[in-house]
Design an enzyme around this catalytic site. Structure first.
Site, PDB file in Angstrom:
ATOM      1  N   CYS A 158       0.796  -1.233   0.000  1.00  0.00           N
ATOM      2  CA  CYS A 158       0.000   0.000   0.000  1.00  0.00           C
ATOM      3  C   CYS A 158       0.827   1.280   0.000  1.00  0.00           C
ATOM      4  O   CYS A 158       0.262   2.370  -0.025  1.00  0.00           O
ATOM      5  CB  CYS A 158      -0.965  -0.012   1.179  1.00  0.00           C
ATOM      6  SG  CYS A 158      -2.020  -1.473   1.190  1.00  0.00           S
ATOM      7  N   HIS A 283      -3.292   7.720   6.379  1.00  0.00           N
ATOM      8  CA  HIS A 283      -3.403   6.414   5.740  1.00  0.00           C
ATOM      9  C   HIS A 283      -4.765   5.813   6.088  1.00  0.00           C
ATOM     10  O   HIS A 283      -5.448   5.287   5.221  1.00  0.00           O
ATOM     11  CB  HIS A 283      -2.264   5.497   6.177  1.00  0.00           C
ATOM     12  CG  HIS A 283      -2.219   4.205   5.428  1.00  0.00           C
ATOM     13  ND1 HIS A 283      -2.114   4.146   4.060  1.00  0.00           N
ATOM     14  CD2 HIS A 283      -2.290   2.919   5.854  1.00  0.00           C
ATOM     15  CE1 HIS A 283      -2.117   2.886   3.665  1.00  0.00           C
ATOM     16  NE2 HIS A 283      -2.214   2.121   4.728  1.00  0.00           N
ATOM     17  N   HIS A 318      -9.931   1.663  -0.197  1.00  0.00           N
ATOM     18  CA  HIS A 318      -8.469   1.600  -0.156  1.00  0.00           C
ATOM     19  C   HIS A 318      -8.003   1.075  -1.509  1.00  0.00           C
ATOM     20  O   HIS A 318      -8.219  -0.100  -1.841  1.00  0.00           O
ATOM     21  CB  HIS A 318      -8.037   0.673   0.979  1.00  0.00           C
ATOM     22  CG  HIS A 318      -6.560   0.668   1.238  1.00  0.00           C
ATOM     23  ND1 HIS A 318      -5.644   1.229   0.384  1.00  0.00           N
ATOM     24  CD2 HIS A 318      -5.828   0.136   2.267  1.00  0.00           C
ATOM     25  CE1 HIS A 318      -4.429   1.068   0.874  1.00  0.00           C
ATOM     26  NE2 HIS A 318      -4.522   0.417   2.019  1.00  0.00           N
TER      27      HIS A 318
END
Length: 397
Positions: A158, A283, A318
């Site tokens: 990520c 995040h 995400h």
């Protein structure tokens, strides 16, 4: 110190494909891009962030690269193509680099190919294994843009498409390139959804970053591309911090050791104090451990003066390997002249702050700030972390 400019941005996100549309939906907290899908996890309706606008078709000459991942990339690439063409004529194709981040590449095509083989006892005639190799998107853009400079993919889960900014800056500072195309692309696929589901990390509904009732992530898809060059532009790349704490294969260090290192490195690299950061794009995945870690890391770095912050993942899901680039694009849009009100992306959640974690000043709808420096955090499996800082050109003068 070499100044690095963000000269152009290309967007293909669940929030839209134009800067104006994306910014408008971003600062109003529009969750309309989140869709229920029943074809990704068996016997489950799953909320995902989906790009539901028509995607461009690849040219016939590049059909060997035909995947949804590369269609997302092409949508973004068309928006920066004029500048790349100019740079190719100005500097030569060997002076243009391409660095992308991804985690899925064309895996969805591989899934369909396996389904076809199970039903027909042979793979589809148009299937090529290279479509799901991690470097496929970079190879596609090299062929599409007709460049011959450095070309590769970063895949650190990520944080992938956040780390490409550091790689690009090194190429520019070393005078190996005059323009570097960076960004990321990831597309929805069953492998990813079921992998996170096996970790019990997929939310049963809308994800709730930093809420006491958070129960996991929503996954999304999209792409964002940037052209980076030496010199000045409206938006500048001010600071980069990277770390690799290798605490655990899938869990962050509980106190955010690697995150703290990356954040502090970005601030030091920008040559500013912590008080200069106007907003932080968190995040903020809405998993128990990540949110707890990130709030502790910010408290360590900023103390009691954490700037306004929010997670935009409830708006897009995400986007995994593309998240760093897409959220960097959000930060850049906030700094542009399009954001006349200097509005901030609101935290979309149930408002139930987790009492076990340090309290964060999460953005309310309609909140504004004097925006000069913005930070974007990306933290990944394996403790591969990146923090980026962008600023208005005037902030550097």
């Amino acid at each position: 110190m070499t100044k690095i400019a963000i000269s152009h941005i290309g967007l293909c996100t669940p929030l839209g494909q134009s800067p104006e549309q994306v910014l408008a939906r971003l600062v109003t907290g529009d969750i309309g891009a989140m869709k229920l899908r029943d074809d990704l996890i068996p016997q489950s309706n799953t909320l995902v962030g989906e790009v539901n606008l028509p995607l461009p078709e690849l040219p016939d000459s590049l059909m060997q690269f035909c995947t949804r991942n590369n269609q997302l990339l092409l949508c973004a690439a068309q928006q920066v193509a004029d500048r790349v063409k100019q740079a190719r004529e100005q500097y030569g194709p060997e002076r243009i680099g391409i660095i992308l981040g991804t985690s899925t590449s064309g895996i969805a095509q591989g899934e369909e190919a396996l389904k076809h083989r199970a039903e027909q006892d042979l793979l589809p005639s148009d299937y090529q294994y290279s479509q799901q190799e991690l470097g496929n998107g970079s190879d596609f853009l090299r062929e599409y843009f007709k460049t011959s400079g450095p070309c590769y993919t970063v895949s650190t889960a990520c944080s992938s498409s956040a780390k490409v900014f550091a790689s690009a800056r090194r190429l520019l500072q070393a005078d190996l390139c005059d323009l570097v195309i960076v960004g990321g692309s990831d597309s929805l696929c069953r492998l990813t959804l079921n992998g996170f589901n096996s970790l019990e990390s997929v939310s049963k509904g809308q994800c709730q970053p930093f809420s006491a009732s958070r129960d996991g992530i929503n996954i999304g898809e999209g792409a964002a591309l940037f052209t980076l060059e030496r010199g000045d532009a409206e938006i500048m790349l001010a600071g980069i911090g990277e770390s690799s704490d290798a605490h655990h294969i899938s869990a962050p260090h509980p106190e955010g050791r690697g995150a703290i290192s990356a954040i502090r490195a970005a601030i030091d690299d920008a040559g500013i104090g912590v008080d200069k950061i106007s907003y932080i794009n968190l995040h903020g995945t809405a998993t128990q451990k990540n949110d707890a870690m990130e709030s502790r890391a910010l408290q360590q770095v900023f103390g009691n003066n954490i700037p306004p912050c929010s997670s935009t993942k409830p708006l897009t899901g995400h986007t995994l390997g593309a998240a760093g680039a897409i959220e960097a694009a959000f930060c850049c849009l906030l700094l542009t002249s399009l954001n006349t009100a200097q509005a901030l992306p609101p935290q979309v959640w149930d408002g139930k702050q987790d009492a076990n974690d340090p309290s964060l000043p999460l953005v309310n709808k309609g909140q504004t700030a004097d925006l000069n420096y913005i930070m974007s955090n990306s933290f990944a499996f394996g403790g591969s972390n990146a923090s980026l800082i962008f600023c208005r050109k005037e902030a550097l003068s």
